[in-house]
Design a protein around this motif. Structure first.
Motif, PDB file in Angstrom:
ATOM      1  N   LEU A  92      31.519  68.771  35.948  1.00 21.36           N
ATOM      2  CA  LEU A  92      32.560  67.932  36.544  1.00 21.36           C
ATOM      3  C   LEU A  92      33.731  67.724  35.597  1.00 21.36           C
ATOM      4  O   LEU A  92      33.550  67.658  34.379  1.00 21.36           O
ATOM      5  N   ASP A  93      34.916  67.579  36.170  1.00 23.29           N
ATOM      6  CA  ASP A  93      36.074  67.065  35.455  1.00 23.29           C
ATOM      7  C   ASP A  93      36.172  65.596  35.826  1.00 23.29           C
ATOM      8  O   ASP A  93      35.957  65.224  36.984  1.00 23.29           O
ATOM      9  N   MET A  94      36.498  64.760  34.849  1.00 23.40           N
ATOM     10  CA  MET A  94      36.643  63.319  35.075  1.00 23.40           C
ATOM     11  C   MET A  94      38.079  62.931  34.762  1.00 23.40           C
ATOM     12  O   MET A  94      38.563  63.169  33.649  1.00 23.40           O
ATOM     13  N   ILE A  95      38.734  62.338  35.744  1.00 22.03           N
ATOM     14  CA  ILE A  95      40.139  61.965  35.622  1.00 22.03           C
ATOM     15  C   ILE A  95      40.215  60.440  35.619  1.00 22.03           C
ATOM     16  O   ILE A  95      39.911  59.797  36.630  1.00 22.03           O
ATOM     17  N   PHE A  96      40.569  59.871  34.486  1.00 18.79           N
ATOM     18  CA  PHE A  96      40.582  58.420  34.284  1.00 18.79           C
ATOM     19  C   PHE A  96      41.995  57.881  34.517  1.00 18.79           C
ATOM     20  O   PHE A  96      42.956  58.369  33.919  1.00 18.79           O
ATOM     21  N   MET A  97      42.110  56.827  35.374  1.00 18.34           N
ATOM     22  CA  MET A  97      43.408  56.277  35.732  1.00 18.34           C
ATOM     23  C   MET A  97      43.470  54.765  35.540  1.00 18.34           C
ATOM     24  O   MET A  97      42.464  54.074  35.682  1.00 18.34           O
ATOM     25  N   ASP A  98      44.667  54.284  35.257  1.00 18.29           N
ATOM     26  CA  ASP A  98      44.873  52.850  35.078  1.00 18.29           C
ATOM     27  C   ASP A  98      45.163  52.173  36.414  1.00 18.29           C
ATOM     28  O   ASP A  98      45.095  52.807  37.473  1.00 18.29           O
ATOM     29  N   GLU A  99      45.534  50.897  36.377  1.00 14.51           N
ATOM     30  CA  GLU A  99      45.736  50.128  37.605  1.00 14.51           C
ATOM     31  C   GLU A  99      46.951  50.575  38.412  1.00 14.51           C
ATOM     32  O   GLU A  99      47.088  50.212  39.581  1.00 14.51           O
ATOM     33  N   THR A 100      47.820  51.393  37.830  1.00 17.38           N
ATOM     34  CA  THR A 100      48.962  51.917  38.582  1.00 17.38           C
ATOM     35  C   THR A 100      48.623  53.252  39.242  1.00 17.38           C
ATOM     36  O   THR A 100      49.432  53.793  39.993  1.00 17.38           O
ATOM     37  N   THR A 102      48.003  55.897  37.343  1.00 16.01           N
ATOM     38  CA  THR A 102      48.497  56.903  36.409  1.00 16.01           C
ATOM     39  C   THR A 102      47.344  57.450  35.581  1.00 16.01           C
ATOM     40  O   THR A 102      46.546  56.685  35.037  1.00 16.01           O
ATOM     41  N   VAL A 103      47.275  58.788  35.477  1.00 18.56           N
ATOM     42  CA  VAL A 103      46.216  59.435  34.712  1.00 18.56           C
ATOM     43  C   VAL A 103      46.411  59.143  33.222  1.00 18.56           C
ATOM     44  O   VAL A 103      47.475  59.397  32.658  1.00 18.56           O
ATOM     45  N   LYS A 104      45.362  58.604  32.610  1.00 19.71           N
ATOM     46  CA  LYS A 104      45.384  58.273  31.184  1.00 19.71           C
ATOM     47  C   LYS A 104      44.601  59.271  30.349  1.00 19.71           C
ATOM     48  O   LYS A 104      44.880  59.459  29.172  1.00 19.71           O
ATOM     49  N   LYS A 105      43.591  59.904  30.977  1.00 22.61           N
ATOM     50  CA  LYS A 105      42.773  60.868  30.249  1.00 22.61           C
ATOM     51  C   LYS A 105      42.097  61.788  31.250  1.00 22.61           C
ATOM     52  O   LYS A 105      41.729  61.362  32.344  1.00 22.61           O
ATOM     53  N   VAL A 106      41.927  63.052  30.848  1.00 17.12           N
ATOM     54  CA  VAL A 106      41.151  64.001  31.639  1.00 17.12           C
ATOM     55  C   VAL A 106      40.073  64.564  30.724  1.00 17.12           C
ATOM     56  O   VAL A 106      40.372  65.083  29.646  1.00 17.12           O
ATOM     57  N   HIS A 107      38.831  64.428  31.151  1.00 15.37           N
ATOM     58  CA  HIS A 107      37.712  65.056  30.429  1.00 15.37           C
ATOM     59  C   HIS A 107      37.335  66.295  31.229  1.00 15.37           C
ATOM     60  O   HIS A 107      36.936  66.198  32.377  1.00 15.37           O
ATOM     61  N   HIS A 108      37.475  67.442  30.590  1.00 15.19           N
ATOM     62  CA  HIS A 108      37.238  68.712  31.264  1.00 15.19           C
ATOM     63  C   HIS A 108      35.788  69.165  31.122  1.00 15.19           C
ATOM     64  O   HIS A 108      35.202  69.098  30.040  1.00 15.19           O
ATOM     65  N   GLU A 109      35.237  69.627  32.223  1.00  9.98           N
ATOM     66  CA  GLU A 109      33.960  70.325  32.289  1.00  9.98           C
ATOM     67  C   GLU A 109      32.791  69.613  31.594  1.00  9.98           C
ATOM     68  O   GLU A 109      32.132  70.174  30.728  1.00  9.98           O
ATOM     69  N   ALA A 110      32.545  68.388  32.015  1.00 13.40           N
ATOM     70  CA  ALA A 110      31.334  67.692  31.562  1.00 13.40           C
ATOM     71  C   ALA A 110      30.129  68.506  32.006  1.00 13.40           C
ATOM     72  O   ALA A 110      30.081  68.984  33.147  1.00 13.40           O
ATOM     73  N   GLN A 111      29.191  68.689  31.102  1.00 14.86           N
ATOM     74  CA  GLN A 111      28.071  69.588  31.352  1.00 14.86           C
ATOM     75  C   GLN A 111      26.908  68.901  32.066  1.00 14.86           C
ATOM     76  O   GLN A 111      26.543  67.771  31.731  1.00 14.86           O
TER      77      GLN A 111
END
Length: 164
Positions: A92-100, A102-111
């Motif tokens: 999975l890719d995990m896309i972390f967003m704030d209250e607006t 807006t993407v703050k971090k993307v973690h690519h290819e969690a195993q």
């Protein structure tokens, strides 16, 4: 008759404005996440995990997920969040967003099955999980914005009322 025609036109304008705002609101559905930046856009059909039990279960024990699908984890307020891949069978890719939104971090290819913690940072309100490798392929990165009904529209970087 002159005033009657003017009133009819005014009523028609109000109805059309109402239809336009309804159409704009329909683009912001519970089961759809839209992401955009100057570089492009993406649309995902999502399941929403917005309570403690749903967030704990997440995408565990699933053997596959459609390419245009995902799961949106929504928290009651912005906070520090961490994920792991316990009992998760697909990368999975995990896309972390704030209250607006807006993407703050993307973690690519969690195993799959990896129990190492994956931290998204502070003040995270929502996390979108999609198939591993897809965020990189699309180009999703920090600064992209999400449109979804779970975002407080008064704070949304991409509000539901804004045209696409």
């Amino acid at each position: 008759m002159g005033n009657g025609g003017k009133i009819v036109r005014m009523i028609a304008a109000v109805v059309l404005a109402g239809l336009a705002s309804t159409a704009a609101a329909e683009t912001c559905r519970e089961d759809v996440v839209m992401l955009r930046s100057d570089a492009g856009s993406a649309r995902f059909s999502v399941e929403v995990a917005d309570d403690k039990a749903e967030r704990a279960q997440g995408l565990m024990n699933r053997e596959s997920m459609a390419m245009s699908a995902g799961m949106l984890f929504v928290y009651p307020e912005p906070q520090a969040v961490g994920f792991w891949m316990k009992n998760t069978l697909i990368p999975l890719d995990m896309i972390f967003m704030d209250e607006t939104g807006t993407v703050k971090k993307v973690h690519h290819e969690a195993q799959p099955l990896d129990e190492s913690p994956i931290f998204g940072g502070q003040d995270i309100l929502a996390v979108l999980e999609i198939n591993g490798g897809l965020a990189r392929k699309i180009g999703i990165s920090e600064g992209w914005t999400m449109r979804h009904a779970a975002i407080d529209q008064s704070k949304a970087a991409w509000p539901c009322s804004e045209s696409q």
